[in-house]
Structures are given as structure tokens and as C-alpha cells.
Design a protein around this motif. Structure first.
Motif, short mmCIF file in Angstrom:
data_model
loop_
_atom_site.label_atom_id
_atom_site.label_comp_id
_atom_site.label_asym_id
_atom_site.label_seq_id
_atom_site.Cartn_x
_atom_site.Cartn_y
_atom_site.Cartn_z
N MET A 374 0.58 -1.47 0.14
CA MET A 374 0.31 -0.03 -0.61
C MET A 374 0.47 1.25 -0.09
SD MET A 374 -3.36 -1.29 -0.23
CE MET A 374 -3.85 0.33 -0.06
N ALA A 375 0.60 2.59 -0.29
CA ALA A 375 0.92 3.65 -0.22
C ALA A 375 -0.36 4.86 -0.73
CB ALA A 375 1.66 3.44 -1.71
N VAL A 376 0.78 6.13 -0.11
CA VAL A 376 0.35 7.13 -0.66
C VAL A 376 0.95 7.96 -1.68
CG1 VAL A 376 -1.39 7.00 1.94
CG2 VAL A 376 0.65 7.82 1.89
N GLU A 377 0.33 8.66 -2.03
CA GLU A 377 1.55 10.42 -2.54
C GLU A 377 0.79 11.03 -1.88
OE1 GLU A 377 1.93 11.42 -7.01
OE2 GLU A 377 1.36 9.15 -6.84
N ILE A 378 2.07 11.96 -2.02
CA ILE A 378 2.27 12.69 -0.91
C ILE A 378 2.07 14.09 -2.20
CG2 ILE A 378 2.75 14.38 0.84
CD1 ILE A 378 2.10 12.15 2.11
N VAL A 379 0.98 14.94 -1.54
CA VAL A 379 1.23 16.22 -2.98
C VAL A 379 0.97 18.04 -1.71
CG1 VAL A 379 0.15 15.11 -5.11
CG2 VAL A 379 -1.42 16.03 -2.70
N LYS A 380 1.15 18.61 -2.66
CA LYS A 380 0.65 19.83 -2.18
C LYS A 380 -0.82 20.35 -2.44
CE LYS A 380 5.09 22.21 -2.88
NZ LYS A 380 6.06 22.36 -3.80
N PRO A 381 -1.72 20.38 -1.23
CA PRO A 381 -2.85 20.35 -0.68
C PRO A 381 -3.09 21.24 -2.02
CG PRO A 381 -1.48 20.47 1.37
CD PRO A 381 -0.85 21.04 0.26
N GLY A 382 -4.38 20.50 -2.18
CA GLY A 382 -5.16 21.13 -3.40
C GLY A 382 -5.12 20.61 -4.39
N THR A 383 -3.72 20.11 -5.42
CA THR A 383 -3.20 20.07 -6.43
C THR A 383 -2.77 18.77 -6.47
OG1 THR A 383 -0.96 20.40 -5.68
CG2 THR A 383 -1.80 22.31 -5.64
N THR A 384 -2.37 18.07 -7.77
CA THR A 384 -1.25 16.87 -7.57
C THR A 384 -0.23 17.39 -7.54
OG1 THR A 384 -1.32 16.75 -10.36
CG2 THR A 384 -3.30 15.89 -8.65
N GLU A 385 0.51 18.39 -7.40
CA GLU A 385 1.68 18.80 -8.36
C GLU A 385 2.20 17.75 -6.39
OE1 GLU A 385 4.67 22.10 -6.83
OE2 GLU A 385 2.11 23.09 -7.58
N PRO A 386 3.37 17.01 -7.67
CA PRO A 386 4.22 16.27 -5.86
C PRO A 386 5.00 17.09 -4.62
CG PRO A 386 4.76 15.36 -8.57
CD PRO A 386 4.48 16.86 -8.20
N ASP A 387 4.88 16.45 -3.50
CA ASP A 387 6.10 17.12 -2.74
C ASP A 387 6.52 16.04 -2.43
OD1 ASP A 387 7.12 18.27 -0.75
OD2 ASP A 387 5.19 19.54 0.13
N ALA A 388 8.10 16.02 -3.31
CA ALA A 388 9.18 15.05 -2.64
C ALA A 388 9.79 14.98 -0.92
CB ALA A 388 10.23 14.78 -3.60
N THR A 410 8.06 7.88 -9.33
CA THR A 410 9.37 8.65 -9.92
C THR A 410 9.52 9.99 -9.87
OG1 THR A 410 8.12 7.17 -11.91
CG2 THR A 410 9.07 9.30 -12.06
N TYR A 411 8.45 10.22 -8.60
CA TYR A 411 9.02 11.99 -8.28
C TYR A 411 8.90 11.94 -6.54
CZ TYR A 411 6.05 11.94 -12.77
OH TYR A 411 5.20 11.40 -13.52
N GLY A 412 9.48 10.71 -6.29
CA GLY A 412 10.06 11.07 -4.53
C GLY A 412 8.66 11.38 -4.07
N ASN A 413 7.33 11.18 -4.68
CA ASN A 413 6.38 11.82 -3.54
C ASN A 413 5.69 10.50 -2.76
OD1 ASN A 413 5.27 11.62 -6.14
ND2 ASN A 413 3.40 12.63 -4.86
N VAL A 414 5.92 9.50 -2.49
CA VAL A 414 4.91 7.71 -2.49
C VAL A 414 5.54 7.52 -1.37
CG1 VAL A 414 4.90 5.87 -3.37
CG2 VAL A 414 4.81 7.78 -4.98
N LEU A 415 4.77 6.53 -0.38
CA LEU A 415 5.01 6.78 0.81
C LEU A 415 4.53 5.86 0.87
CD1 LEU A 415 6.83 7.72 3.62
CD2 LEU A 415 4.53 8.51 4.60
N ARG A 416 5.70 4.51 0.80
CA ARG A 416 5.54 3.56 0.54
C ARG A 416 5.38 2.24 1.46
NH1 ARG A 416 9.06 -0.32 -3.11
NH2 ARG A 416 11.10 1.34 -2.78
N PHE A 417 4.11 0.82 1.86
CA PHE A 417 4.17 0.32 3.45
C PHE A 417 4.15 -1.24 2.82
CE2 PHE A 417 2.34 3.81 4.08
CZ PHE A 417 2.50 4.26 4.58
N LEU A 418 5.13 -2.29 3.36
CA LEU A 418 5.09 -3.24 3.11
C LEU A 418 5.78 -3.98 4.19
CD1 LEU A 418 7.85 -2.62 -0.22
CD2 LEU A 418 5.38 -3.99 0.05
N PRO A 419 4.74 -4.22 5.27
CA PRO A 419 4.89 -4.71 6.19
C PRO A 419 4.90 -6.33 6.56
CG PRO A 419 2.50 -4.42 6.12
CD PRO A 419 3.04 -3.73 4.97
N PRO A 420 5.72 -7.15 7.00
CA PRO A 420 5.45 -8.67 7.24
C PRO A 420 4.26 -8.71 7.42
CG PRO A 420 6.89 -7.68 8.11
CD PRO A 420 6.91 -6.55 8.09
#
Ligand SMILES: *Cc1c(COP(=O)(O)O)cnc(C)c1O
Length: 443
Positions: A374-388, A410-420
Motif C-alpha cells: 500500500m502507498a500514499v502519494e504526497i502532494v501540495k494540498p489541493g493540487t496533484t503537484e508532488p511534494d518530495a 518517479t517523483y519521490g513523493n510516494v510513501l510505501r508500506f510493505l509490512p511482513p
């Protein structure tokens, strides 16, 4: 002694012993090997990593989707230990052993499709991908390999060419292998066109570009991750994979699914292709296969796998007996503990918790993934602009509070989760409490 399943911080992060070790690392290890969180691990099990200072971290990374059965999982340890006592290496190509064959039998049985299959074993995901390309070329007697935007397939010369992202994977490392063609990918969150026709439009863009730039008759294989990993856990729209697989079949092209990250129960099925009923011709596997021991595989249609001349595939260490024994233990654990079902339950928890966080924190632009990927993409609020920058900050803040998270994209703005997959629900929820706290404090 089992590792206590509890988050505990007893020093600053990293602690004094880790700092001392890190000074040695800096003097001894190539600076090219980047380190995400310099706490030195002493023990690990279940959902916890224990460092040399006695800090205990909740593991939401599994060493990049590897220790799905948990660290030092009992069956993996038991079988690998027994194998260590028997013998450590002969080279399967010199004098073979049963464990290698047993792993191949298992993979032929577990991978999608009931056609006749064969398998070959290797050491790393990149090596599996390289070999899948060799097999596809040998079978089709064609050269071109088609890959996608945002793809990640490894760090060797050929797999760098197959990988999309320049920094850090390719910068300064060219020239790269030839006859690799990159095509547009259906990326739902960033799709500019009409969402209702996304699959159709993306598929048309793909086939038109292959036709115009490469020529179907020159394509040996299309190589694709069913859910893109390092690219940012991009889940393609429904139907995309199947359309490409069908088109490959119509054009005599080998369809290779790179399941190195998505495989072995991670996404809630044995393999991610299953969710859409897609049967690949060849499949590459590694990461989750052997509970942390280095092993990789290519499984595929017998007529393709057997099209290669004897001696054309292999390697000194490929399918090492200790790694094979570990894989048999890991696969048994996945079956017996129904870890595919656990992955689905983990997705439920993530969706509920991340959904609640997204309502409070406008920087969460997208929540996506499948199973325990699972992952979340982190952006500038109200936009889809990546916030790395913010992504980096949130990742580091999680680390400082005793939760191991990873970034991607690709834009360094994804926080990903891979728990055991064996992580306890309380521990997982505590990890998510920390994440929520970090979002609140970082904004
Ligand atoms: C990690 C990964 C690879 C490369 O595997 P290594 O074992 O690091 O060589 C290839 N493909 C995918 C999809 C991956 O996630």
C-alpha cells in the motif's frame, strides 16, 4: 528467544552504538550504497527490528517486500539449518540436488495457468529479469523488448536499460543495452484524459506507439510489473494487463510479468496477475520467495523455457541449496498460515486508517495498492503537484519515532508500506498511529 512484538525507543535515533558502526561503514563501504535509516539491526522477527542500542522498530518495509513470512521464520530457519549441515554448495549445473528441483516443482504448480511449465533459478531479481529476456529472445528469434514509464527491473546493465528512472538508478552508468523501447503507462492518479476510457485510450497509445516505433514483428517480449513497485505502487486500471497479454499473444510476443515485488502473497494472492485472471507466458520472482535468503526464479511455458540450448542458462550460485531449502520453508509457511488472506486483511486496515488520515491531511493525494503493498502519494494540498521534500521529512519522522517506512515513486513523493504478512494487528495499528501523529506534526 522470540523477539518481543513491541515498539520501544531507549536512545536517540540512531543511538550511540549505531553511530559508531556507521562511522566504520562510511570508512569501509562504498558511498554508492545508500542507506535509508542507519540503525544497525541485531535481531528481527514478526513485525519488529531490534537495533544494537536496544531500540525496537515496527517494520513496515520487510527489507523491501522480502521477509513476508517474518524474519527468521521458524520453517525457513529449520530447513536452511538442516541444509547447512548437509552441504552448502555443489553448483546445480555440476552435480544437482533435490531442493532445486522441489522449488521448481512448487513454482510450476503455484504460478498462474495450468499449462506445462518449467523453471530456472537465479540469485537476484535483476538476474531473473535478464534471463527472462534471454529466454524470450531465444524463443522468438526477435530482439526488441518493450517496457513502460515508471518501470523498475533492476540495476545490472540490461535491467538499468529496462528501468525508467534516471536518478539514482542510471545516472552516469551508461551506455545502456540496446533494443529496449519505453511506452506510456496507464497511471490512474495522473491520467490527464477521460477516466472512463482510460484503459482503452492508454492501450491505443501503447499499441500505436509499438506499431509506429518498433514494429510488432520485431518485439520479443513485453515486460511489465502487474503493480509497479519502485515507480510508486501504481495499480493500472482494470483490464490493462489482460489487454496487453492478449495483444502479445495475437502478435507472437512473449508476455513477461515481473512479479519480483508483487509475488508470494504480497498482494493478497500468490501472484498479482491472478487478481485479473491474467496468465503470463514468463514470470520473474525473487524478493518474497525464500524468507530473506537470496533466490530468484523464472517460471514459464515449457516450450519457451526449453527453447534455450543446454548450458545457455544458469550460473555458479543460482538455486543455492540453502536458499532453496529456505524457499521451501517460506512457501510452506505461506500456505499453512494462509498469508494471502492476511495480506487482504492488512489492506483493509490500511484503507480504513489511511482514508481517515486523508480526510484530515490534505497532503495525501492518493491512497492505492493491493494487499500488503500500500502507498500514499504526497502532494501540495489541493493540487496533484508532488511534494518530495515533505515525503522525505515524513519518512524520516516515522523513523525517529520507531517505525520503518520506505519511499518510492518517479517523483519521490510516494510513501510505501510493505509490512511482513505475519505482523500483529495491534502493532500495525500502532505503526499507523505514529504515521498519523507524524502527518499532524509535519504540516
Ligand atoms: C526489486 C525488483 C527487481 C530487482 O531485484 P533485485 O533482487 O534487487 O535485483 C526487479 N523487478 C522488480 C519489480 C523489483 O521490485
Amino acid at each position: 528467544m522470540p523477539v518481543p512484538q513491541e515498539r520501544k525507543l531507549v536512545t536517540q535515533i540512531p543511538g550511540p552504538k549505531s553511530q559508531e558502526l556507521h562511522a566504520r561503514t562510511k570508512a569501509a563501504v562504498s558511498a554508492g550504497v545508500g542507506i535509508g535509516l542507519p540503525v544497525y539491526v541485531e535481531r528481527a522477527g514478526g513485525g519488529i527490528l531490534v537495533d544494537v542500542d536496544g531500540n525496537q522498530f515496527i517494520d513496515l518495509g520487510s527489507g523491501i517486500a522480502v521477509t513476508s513470512v517474518g524474519n527468521s521464520a521458524p520453517k525457513v530457519v529449520e530447513k536452511a539449518k538442516a541444509q547447512l549441515d548437509d552441504f552448502t554448495h555443489t553448483c546445480f549445473m555440476v552435480t544437482p540436488y533435490e531442493e532445486y528441483t522441489a522449488v521448481c516443482e512448487k513454482l510450476n504448480e503455484l504460478t498462474p495457468g495450468d499449462h506445462e511449465k518449467r523453471t530456472a533459478l537465479f540469485n537476484s531479481g535483476a538476474e531473473a529479469v535478464e534471463n527472462a529476456v534471454k529466454i524470450a529472445r531465444s524463443h522468438t528469434k526477435r530482439d526488441a523488448i518493450v517496457v513502460f514509464d515508471h518501470a523498475y527491473h533492476g540495476r545490472t546493465n540490461l535491467t538499468m536499460a529496462l528501468t525508467a528512472k534516471n536518478m539514482p538508478y542510471k545516472k552516469g552508468f551508461g551506455p545502456f543495452a540496446g533494443e529496449v523501447y519505453r511506452m506510456p503507462m496507464a497511471y490512474p492518479y495522473r491520467w490527464a484524459g477521460d477516466e472512463a476510457t482510460m484503459t482503452d485510450d492508454a492501450f491505443a497509445a501503447f499499441t500505436n506507439a509499438v506499431h509506429a516505433q518498433v514494429g510488432e514483428e520485431n518485439v520479443a517480449a513485453v515486460l511489465i510489473e502487474p503493480i509497479q513497485g519502485e515507480g510508486g505502487f501504481i495499480v493500472p486500471p482494470k483490464g490493462w494487463l489482460g489487454r496487453i497479454a492478449d495483444w502479445c499473444r495475437e502478435n507472437g510476443i512473449v508476455f513477461i510479468a515481473d512479479e519480483v515485488q508483487t509475488g508470494f502473497c504480497r498482494t493478497g494472492d500468490w501472484f498479482a496477475c491472478e487478481a485479473e485472471g491474467v496468465v503470463p507466458d514468463l514470470m520473474t520472482m525473487a524478493k518474497g520467495i525464500a524468507g530473506g535468503l537470496p533466490l530468484a526464479a523464472v517460471t514459464g511455458r515449457a516450450e519457451m523455457m526449453d527453447s534455450v540450448h543446454s548450458g545457455g542458462l544458469g550460473g555458479t550460485y543460482g538455486g543455492n541449496p540453502v536458499a532453496c531449502a529456505g524457499a521451501l520453508g517460506a512457501i510452506e509457511t505461506m500456505s499453512e498460515e494462509a498469508l494471502a488472506g492476511k495480506a487482504k486483511r492488512i489492506e483493509q486496515i490500511f484503507r480504513e486508517r489511511l482514508g481517515a488520515m486523508a480526510e484530515k491531511h490534505g497532503v495525501i493525494g492518493d491512497i492505492r495498492g493491493r494487499g500488503a503493498m500500500m502507498a500514499v502519494e504526497i502532494v501540495k494540498p489541493g493540487t496533484t503537484e508532488p511534494d518530495a521534500d515533505l515525503t522525505k521529512k515524513i519518512n524520516a519522522a516515522c523513523h525517529a519515532k520507531g517505525v520503518v517506512t520506505l519511499t518510492a515513486g518517479t517523483y519521490g513523493n510516494v510513501l510505501r508500506f510493505l509490512p511482513p504478512l505475519v505482523i500483529g494487528e495491534d502493532l500495525l495499528n500502532e505503526g499507523l498511529d505514529v504515521l498519523d501523529e507524524v502527518f499532524t506534526e509535519s504540516l
